[in-house]
Write an enzyme that holds these catalytic residues in place. Structure first.
Site, PDB file in Angstrom:
ATOM      1  N   GLU A  91      35.175  69.091  31.006  1.00  0.00           N
ATOM      2  CA  GLU A  91      35.158  70.474  31.265  1.00  0.00           C
ATOM      3  C   GLU A  91      36.361  71.140  32.057  1.00  0.00           C
ATOM      4  OE1 GLU A  91      30.362  70.668  31.265  1.00  0.00           O
ATOM      5  OE2 GLU A  91      31.300  70.051  32.950  1.00  0.00           O
ATOM      6  N   CYS A 104      40.641  75.512  36.803  1.00  0.00           N
ATOM      7  CA  CYS A 104      40.047  74.321  37.252  1.00  0.00           C
ATOM      8  C   CYS A 104      40.171  73.380  36.156  1.00  0.00           C
ATOM      9  CB  CYS A 104      38.707  74.258  37.980  1.00  0.00           C
ATOM     10  SG  CYS A 104      38.091  72.820  38.670  1.00  0.00           S
ATOM     11  N   CYS A 115      32.018  59.041  44.390  1.00  0.00           N
ATOM     12  CA  CYS A 115      31.603  59.885  45.596  1.00  0.00           C
ATOM     13  C   CYS A 115      30.083  60.059  45.629  1.00  0.00           C
ATOM     14  CB  CYS A 115      32.403  61.108  45.846  1.00  0.00           C
ATOM     15  SG  CYS A 115      34.247  60.714  46.029  1.00  0.00           S
ATOM     16  N   GLY A 160      37.404  63.862  37.316  1.00  0.00           N
ATOM     17  CA  GLY A 160      38.424  62.747  37.581  1.00  0.00           C
ATOM     18  C   GLY A 160      39.341  62.663  38.909  1.00  0.00           C
ATOM     19  N   GLU A 161      40.210  61.929  39.170  1.00  0.00           N
ATOM     20  CA  GLU A 161      41.046  61.869  40.358  1.00  0.00           C
ATOM     21  C   GLU A 161      42.491  61.788  39.838  1.00  0.00           C
ATOM     22  OE1 GLU A 161      40.777  61.856  43.803  1.00  0.00           O
ATOM     23  OE2 GLU A 161      43.149  61.608  43.485  1.00  0.00           O
ATOM     24  N   SER A 192      44.057  68.002  44.173  1.00  0.00           N
ATOM     25  CA  SER A 192      43.002  67.601  44.857  1.00  0.00           C
ATOM     26  C   SER A 192      42.595  66.089  44.875  1.00  0.00           C
ATOM     27  CB  SER A 192      41.813  68.290  44.620  1.00  0.00           C
ATOM     28  OG  SER A 192      40.706  68.074  45.725  1.00  0.00           O
ATOM     29  N   SER A 214      40.016  65.783  50.109  1.00  0.00           N
ATOM     30  CA  SER A 214      38.487  65.908  50.027  1.00  0.00           C
ATOM     31  C   SER A 214      38.241  64.940  51.272  1.00  0.00           C
ATOM     32  CB  SER A 214      37.757  65.391  48.631  1.00  0.00           C
ATOM     33  OG  SER A 214      38.169  66.424  47.670  1.00  0.00           O
ATOM     34  N   LEU A 215      38.034  65.735  52.448  1.00  0.00           N
ATOM     35  CA  LEU A 215      37.578  64.924  53.502  1.00  0.00           C
ATOM     36  C   LEU A 215      36.106  64.475  53.665  1.00  0.00           C
ATOM     37  CD1 LEU A 215      39.296  63.764  56.021  1.00  0.00           C
ATOM     38  CD2 LEU A 215      38.606  66.037  57.216  1.00  0.00           C
ATOM     39  N   HIS A 216      35.421  65.570  53.940  1.00  0.00           N
ATOM     40  CA  HIS A 216      33.972  65.522  53.777  1.00  0.00           C
ATOM     41  C   HIS A 216      33.197  64.887  55.010  1.00  0.00           C
ATOM     42  CE1 HIS A 216      34.543  67.105  49.889  1.00  0.00           C
ATOM     43  NE2 HIS A 216      34.799  66.188  49.333  1.00  0.00           N
ATOM     44  N   ASN A 291      26.790  71.737  45.958  1.00  0.00           N
ATOM     45  CA  ASN A 291      26.213  72.236  44.764  1.00  0.00           C
ATOM     46  C   ASN A 291      25.350  71.238  43.996  1.00  0.00           C
ATOM     47  OD1 ASN A 291      27.409  74.932  44.228  1.00  0.00           O
ATOM     48  ND2 ASN A 291      29.523  73.424  44.170  1.00  0.00           N
ATOM     49  N   CYS A 334      31.785  73.048  41.690  1.00  0.00           N
ATOM     50  CA  CYS A 334      32.397  71.752  42.247  1.00  0.00           C
ATOM     51  C   CYS A 334      31.375  70.852  42.101  1.00  0.00           C
ATOM     52  CB  CYS A 334      32.870  72.081  43.697  1.00  0.00           C
ATOM     53  SG  CYS A 334      33.609  73.309  44.188  1.00  0.00           S
TER      54      CYS A 334
HETATM   55  N1  SAH Z   1      38.868  63.711  42.614  1.00  0.00           N
HETATM   56  C1  SAH Z   1      39.412  64.838  43.354  1.00  0.00           C
HETATM   57  C2  SAH Z   1      39.374  66.188  42.512  1.00  0.00           C
HETATM   58  C3  SAH Z   1      38.047  66.191  42.078  1.00  0.00           C
HETATM   59  S1  SAH Z   1      36.684  67.053  42.849  1.00  0.00           S
HETATM   60  C4  SAH Z   1      38.885  65.004  44.555  1.00  0.00           C
HETATM   61  O1  SAH Z   1      37.800  64.114  45.075  1.00  0.00           O
HETATM   62  O2  SAH Z   1      39.358  65.883  45.396  1.00  0.00           O
HETATM   63  C5  SAH Z   1      36.894  68.797  43.583  1.00  0.00           C
HETATM   64  C6  SAH Z   1      35.963  68.868  44.701  1.00  0.00           C
HETATM   65  O3  SAH Z   1      34.666  69.212  44.663  1.00  0.00           O
HETATM   66  C7  SAH Z   1      36.355  67.733  45.793  1.00  0.00           C
HETATM   67  O4  SAH Z   1      36.430  67.997  47.035  1.00  0.00           O
HETATM   68  C8  SAH Z   1      35.033  67.075  45.583  1.00  0.00           C
HETATM   69  O5  SAH Z   1      34.595  66.341  46.809  1.00  0.00           O
HETATM   70  C9  SAH Z   1      33.926  68.450  45.656  1.00  0.00           C
HETATM   71  N2  SAH Z   1      32.710  68.128  45.085  1.00  0.00           N
HETATM   72  C10 SAH Z   1      32.493  67.040  44.400  1.00  0.00           C
HETATM   73  N3  SAH Z   1      31.012  67.264  43.956  1.00  0.00           N
HETATM   74  C11 SAH Z   1      30.376  68.214  44.640  1.00  0.00           C
HETATM   75  C12 SAH Z   1      29.389  68.889  44.754  1.00  0.00           C
HETATM   76  N4  SAH Z   1      28.001  68.332  44.324  1.00  0.00           N
HETATM   77  N5  SAH Z   1      29.155  70.127  45.461  1.00  0.00           N
HETATM   78  C13 SAH Z   1      30.341  70.553  46.142  1.00  0.00           C
HETATM   79  N6  SAH Z   1      31.506  70.040  46.052  1.00  0.00           N
HETATM   80  C14 SAH Z   1      31.441  69.023  45.169  1.00  0.00           C
END
Ligand code: SAH
Length: 359
Positions: A91, A104, A115, A160-161, A192, A214-216, A291, A334
């Protein structure tokens, strides 16, 4: 087999013409036709001599992924489902705003990183996208959208990464930046990553663009659970890699993305812990309200919780934005991009109970 010219950046096109004993400036002409004018038919490339047009039609093609789905959300967000082969679709999402249009882009069909809160990861990994499939998303968007140069910004935040597919991502980035192709500034192209350190170093050396991490989570214990690649590349080393990246980055900060998961990573104490992490690198925070997707096992933090969390960071002098929720009505937000990837891993059947991921 015909050479797909969408697979080639300027250097690649130069070699392509050289090998066919054509003048090197043909590369520039082709870049203009393909990427600026969106042309896919050699017969219409009027400033090329007819014999060359005929020759190209025999040995080359200009082929983007095939669009198999096109949905528009109320807020103008548009999502395309693109078939890349017999069993995989990915997508791409366009997010219009008054001052810019952001596309995007996906870099892989599926993802190995798995993740905990991301729907792409639940399908497992199928394959890397080729350069034509990556830059083809931008090529298609510019052709399909109204107006001149509708895409002003690209974020590699789709499926993807990107840093695990740099052989194909880097030529695609070079085309995005090339003045003869899309001519986007390095600051308007963002990669990202979940934190793949060798990829960060390679991107820095070969094609530095804006970087989002993507720290989280504010510590390794929780990050190991939410972003499993952290077990290989823990926070300390990741922050050092961010600082190395900044030496060559087009912006003087790294964007730290932080998905807001209710009761998991959104407590006041975690915000304070995050302040200590953020002191180690020049950064800006982007809080992403989670999301949801079916069976995720997570809930989005409340707006009040997100506001309070942001406030703690801001009081410590950090810059914080909270991402507006866009396109969630069409599962284009996202972490909701699932495409249609053959699931060979059965990961989607696994549920992660909340308490397992709590720090
Ligand atoms: N693999 C890369 C790029 C793809 S994800 C990365 O991890 O950065 C793009 C962003 O959306 C990342 O920060 C990811 O952690 C976040 N993301 C993934 N799932 C999500 C969700 N369900 N709700 C909100 N953000 C999410």
């Amino acid at each position: 087999m015909k050479q797909n010219l969408l697979d080639l950046d300027a250097a690649g096109l130069g070699r392509f013409f050289e090998a066919r004993e054509e003048k090197p400036f043909r590369a520039r002409q082709l870049l203009h036709w393909i990427h600026q004018r969106g042309e896919s038919d050699f017969a219409r490339m009027s400033d090329l001599a007819r014999p060359l047009r005929d020759k190209l039609a025999l040995c080359a093609c200009i082929e983007a992924p095939r669009i198999v789905g096109d949905t528009a959300a109320q807020d103008g967000t548009r999502k395309w489902l693109l078939k890349v082969d017999g069993s995989n679709a990915v997508e791409a999402v366009f997010i219009p705003e008054p001052s810019r249009g952001t596309l995007c882009v996906s870099s892989q069909a599926g993802c190995v990183l798995d993740c905990a809160f991301c729907s792409t990861g639940k399908q497992g990994f199928n394959r890397n996208l080729g350069t034509a499939e990556i830059v083809g998303q931008l090529w298609l968007a510019n052709r399909l959208l109204e107006g001149e140069r509708p895409v002003t910004n690209v974020v590699m935040m789709g499926m993807g990464e990107p840093l695990l597919n740099l052989d194909n991502v880097i030529p695609a980035l070079r085309l995005m930046l090339d003045d003869n192709a899309y001519g986007l500034s390095r600051r308007r192209v963002t990669v990202s990553t979940a934190g793949v350190i060798p990829g960060m170093d390679r991107l820095r050396d070969e094609c530095p663009v804006a970087l989002a991490l993507s720290l989280h989570a504010p510590n390794d214990a929780l990050r190991d659970q939410l972003v499993p690649v952290n077990r290989k590349y823990p926070l300390r080393e990741l922050l050092a890699a961010c600082n190395r990246y900044l030496q060559k980055a087009p912006r003087d900060f790294i964007t730290l993305e932080y998905v807001m998961l209710e009761g998991v990573n959104d407590a006041d104490a975690q915000a304070r812990e995050l302040v200590a992490v953020a002191r180690q690198v020049r950064c800006k925070f982007n809080l992403i309200p989670f999301n949801p997707f079916p069976h995720s096992g997570f809930r989005r933090s409340s707006p009040e919780r997100i506001r309070r969390f942001a406030e703690i960071l801001q009081r410590a002098g950090l810059t914080v934005t909270t991402r507006k929720i866009r396109g969630d009505g069409i599962a284009a937000a996202c972490g909701q991009l699932a495409g249609d990837v053959a699931d060979r891993t059965q990961r989607s059947a696994r549920r992660i109970p909340l308490k397992e991921v709590r720090a």
